[in-house]
Write a protein that holds these residues in place. Structure first.
Motif, PDB file in Angstrom:
ATOM      1  N   THR A 163       0.838  -1.202   0.000  1.00  0.00           N
ATOM      2  CA  THR A 163       0.000   0.000   0.000  1.00  0.00           C
ATOM      3  C   THR A 163       0.873   1.252   0.000  1.00  0.00           C
ATOM      4  O   THR A 163       2.013   1.237   0.472  1.00  0.00           O
ATOM      5  N   LEU A 164       0.301   2.338  -0.533  1.00  0.00           N
ATOM      6  CA  LEU A 164       1.006   3.616  -0.570  1.00  0.00           C
ATOM      7  C   LEU A 164       1.105   4.224   0.821  1.00  0.00           C
ATOM      8  O   LEU A 164       0.159   4.155   1.603  1.00  0.00           O
ATOM      9  N   VAL A 165       2.239   4.863   1.104  1.00  0.00           N
ATOM     10  CA  VAL A 165       2.389   5.616   2.347  1.00  0.00           C
ATOM     11  C   VAL A 165       2.308   7.108   2.043  1.00  0.00           C
ATOM     12  O   VAL A 165       1.788   7.882   2.829  1.00  0.00           O
ATOM     13  N   ILE A 166       2.784   7.502   0.851  1.00  0.00           N
ATOM     14  CA  ILE A 166       2.755   8.925   0.492  1.00  0.00           C
ATOM     15  C   ILE A 166       1.372   9.313  -0.017  1.00  0.00           C
ATOM     16  O   ILE A 166       0.525   8.454  -0.276  1.00  0.00           O
ATOM     17  N   ASP A 167       1.141  10.624  -0.183  1.00  0.00           N
ATOM     18  CA  ASP A 167      -0.112  11.159  -0.706  1.00  0.00           C
ATOM     19  C   ASP A 167      -0.393  10.540  -2.070  1.00  0.00           C
ATOM     20  O   ASP A 167       0.452  10.576  -2.970  1.00  0.00           O
ATOM     21  N   GLU A 168      -1.596   9.983  -2.242  1.00  0.00           N
ATOM     22  CA  GLU A 168      -1.917   9.302  -3.497  1.00  0.00           C
ATOM     23  C   GLU A 168      -1.961  10.249  -4.688  1.00  0.00           C
ATOM     24  O   GLU A 168      -1.834   9.831  -5.836  1.00  0.00           O
ATOM     25  N   ASP A 169      -2.121  11.560  -4.428  1.00  0.00           N
ATOM     26  CA  ASP A 169      -2.159  12.542  -5.509  1.00  0.00           C
ATOM     27  C   ASP A 169      -0.790  13.175  -5.787  1.00  0.00           C
ATOM     28  O   ASP A 169      -0.689  14.130  -6.573  1.00  0.00           O
ATOM     29  N   ALA A 170       0.263  12.654  -5.154  1.00  0.00           N
ATOM     30  CA  ALA A 170       1.606  13.182  -5.401  1.00  0.00           C
ATOM     31  C   ALA A 170       2.014  12.873  -6.846  1.00  0.00           C
ATOM     32  O   ALA A 170       1.807  11.767  -7.339  1.00  0.00           O
ATOM     33  N   VAL A 171       2.591  13.876  -7.529  1.00  0.00           N
ATOM     34  CA  VAL A 171       3.044  13.687  -8.913  1.00  0.00           C
ATOM     35  C   VAL A 171       4.366  12.915  -8.897  1.00  0.00           C
ATOM     36  O   VAL A 171       5.324  13.316  -8.235  1.00  0.00           O
ATOM     37  N   VAL A 172       4.392  11.803  -9.623  1.00  0.00           N
ATOM     38  CA  VAL A 172       5.600  10.978  -9.694  1.00  0.00           C
ATOM     39  C   VAL A 172       6.352  11.241 -10.998  1.00  0.00           C
ATOM     40  O   VAL A 172       7.573  11.390 -11.001  1.00  0.00           O
ATOM     41  N   LEU A 173       5.614  11.309 -12.098  1.00  0.00           N
ATOM     42  CA  LEU A 173       6.210  11.565 -13.411  1.00  0.00           C
ATOM     43  C   LEU A 173       5.411  12.649 -14.116  1.00  0.00           C
ATOM     44  O   LEU A 173       4.189  12.738 -13.935  1.00  0.00           O
ATOM     45  N   GLN A 174       6.090  13.451 -14.929  1.00  0.00           N
ATOM     46  CA  GLN A 174       5.355  14.383 -15.777  1.00  0.00           C
ATOM     47  C   GLN A 174       6.067  14.515 -17.119  1.00  0.00           C
ATOM     48  O   GLN A 174       7.289  14.379 -17.199  1.00  0.00           O
ATOM     49  N   VAL A 175       5.262  14.746 -18.154  1.00  0.00           N
ATOM     50  CA  VAL A 175       5.796  14.843 -19.511  1.00  0.00           C
ATOM     51  C   VAL A 175       5.887  16.322 -19.880  1.00  0.00           C
ATOM     52  O   VAL A 175       4.895  17.050 -19.797  1.00  0.00           O
ATOM     53  N   LEU A 176       7.081  16.743 -20.282  1.00  0.00           N
ATOM     54  CA  LEU A 176       7.327  18.136 -20.628  1.00  0.00           C
ATOM     55  C   LEU A 176       7.577  18.273 -22.119  1.00  0.00           C
ATOM     56  O   LEU A 176       7.992  17.328 -22.785  1.00  0.00           O
ATOM     57  N   SER A 177       7.346  19.465 -22.657  1.00  0.00           N
ATOM     58  CA  SER A 177       7.701  19.749 -24.049  1.00  0.00           C
ATOM     59  C   SER A 177       9.173  20.087 -24.102  1.00  0.00           C
ATOM     60  O   SER A 177       9.666  20.886 -23.300  1.00  0.00           O
ATOM     61  N   ALA A 178       9.862  19.468 -25.045  1.00  0.00           N
ATOM     62  CA  ALA A 178      11.282  19.798 -25.225  1.00  0.00           C
ATOM     63  C   ALA A 178      11.362  21.164 -25.888  1.00  0.00           C
ATOM     64  O   ALA A 178      10.737  21.399 -26.910  1.00  0.00           O
ATOM     65  N   GLN A 179      12.123  22.085 -25.302  1.00  0.00           N
ATOM     66  CA  GLN A 179      12.235  23.437 -25.846  1.00  0.00           C
ATOM     67  C   GLN A 179      13.628  23.639 -26.430  1.00  0.00           C
ATOM     68  O   GLN A 179      14.622  23.436 -25.739  1.00  0.00           O
ATOM     69  N   ALA A 180      13.664  24.044 -27.701  1.00  0.00           N
ATOM     70  CA  ALA A 180      14.958  24.300 -28.337  1.00  0.00           C
ATOM     71  C   ALA A 180      15.550  25.578 -27.758  1.00  0.00           C
ATOM     72  O   ALA A 180      14.830  26.485 -27.358  1.00  0.00           O
ATOM     73  N   GLU A 181      16.886  25.611 -27.737  1.00  0.00           N
ATOM     74  CA  GLU A 181      17.550  26.827 -27.244  1.00  0.00           C
ATOM     75  C   GLU A 181      17.263  27.975 -28.201  1.00  0.00           C
ATOM     76  O   GLU A 181      17.203  27.798 -29.416  1.00  0.00           O
ATOM     77  N   GLU A 182      17.114  29.150 -27.662  1.00  0.00           N
ATOM     78  CA  GLU A 182      16.830  30.302 -28.502  1.00  0.00           C
ATOM     79  C   GLU A 182      18.093  30.734 -29.234  1.00  0.00           C
ATOM     80  O   GLU A 182      19.139  30.909 -28.612  1.00  0.00           O
ATOM     81  N   PRO A 183      17.998  30.935 -30.572  1.00  0.00           N
ATOM     82  CA  PRO A 183      19.169  31.338 -31.356  1.00  0.00           C
ATOM     83  C   PRO A 183      19.809  32.606 -30.827  1.00  0.00           C
ATOM     84  O   PRO A 183      21.008  32.763 -30.834  1.00  0.00           O
TER      85      PRO A 183
END
Length: 198
Positions: A163-183
């Motif tokens: 069973t979980l011990v931490i908050d069940e709504d805790a974010v474990v993974l998130q998907v981000l947009s890859a941002q290119a470096e600004e020229p």
């Protein structure tokens, strides 16, 4: 999880000098605590302990000069440069007893097409499990997740009896947009470099 058997000796010498002598003999000083009993100071064979700790939350059956003790590692101190084990804290457990441990989070599958990045907000989950049935890790599918998606603790399937011990709504993974470096930033860097050369 299979139990790893290790022989240990009661430790009667303390201090830095004693610890150095113990390590020179390829042994590791440690302490065993739990169940309200007095802390027991022991020395363990270095190679056997290192092999046992290759498995996360290893269940170790200690033979302490003829006395049997079931333990799990709770804290491991390693040499910062050479990586060898300097000291280990062991928690005494009993078969059927529930313990709180951290287990690694693994992923499987591919993100949605596009240059997206997967961020591990938490690399481990704190769970409660029977001492003799602690999972080595948990696995969650990230198949098809797009930028902006996240995986919460409650979304990760756990083995039966865990069973979980931490908050069940805790974010474990998130998907981000890859941002290119600004020229512009790159151009500024080049200009600065040229100025430095002049």
């Amino acid at each position: 999880m299979a139990e790893v058997k290790i022989s240990a000796e009661v430790r009667t010498e303390f201090g830095k000098g004693a610890a150095r002598r113990t390590r020179r003999a390829n042994k590791v000083p440690g302490v065993i605590y739990g169940h309200g009993a007095d802390t027991v100071h022991v020395t363990l064979p270095g190679h056997d302990l290192m092999m046992a700790l290759k498995t996360a939350n290893a269940l170790i059956g200690l033979d302490i000069e003829g006395r049997k003790e079931l333990v799990i590692p709770k804290a491991v101190q390693r040499n910062a440069l050479k990586g060898f084990i300097e000291h280990v804290d062991l928690l005494a457990v009993k078969s059927g007893e529930k313990v709180s441990v951290e287990v690694a989070v693994h992923t499987e599958g591919e993100l949605a097409p596009g240059a997206n990045l997967l961020e591990h907000v938490l690399s481990t989950l704190t769970v409660e499990a029977e001492a003799t049935h602690i999972p080595e890790s948990v696995t969650v599918s990230i198949e098809g997740l797009a930028a902006g998606a996240s995986v919460l603790a409650k979304d990760i399937p756990l083995p039966s009896g865990t069973t979980l011990v931490i908050d069940e709504d805790a974010v474990v993974l998130q998907v981000l947009s890859a941002q290119a470096e600004e020229p512009a930033a790159e151009g500024e860097g080049e200009g600065a470099a040229e100025g430095a050369e002049a």
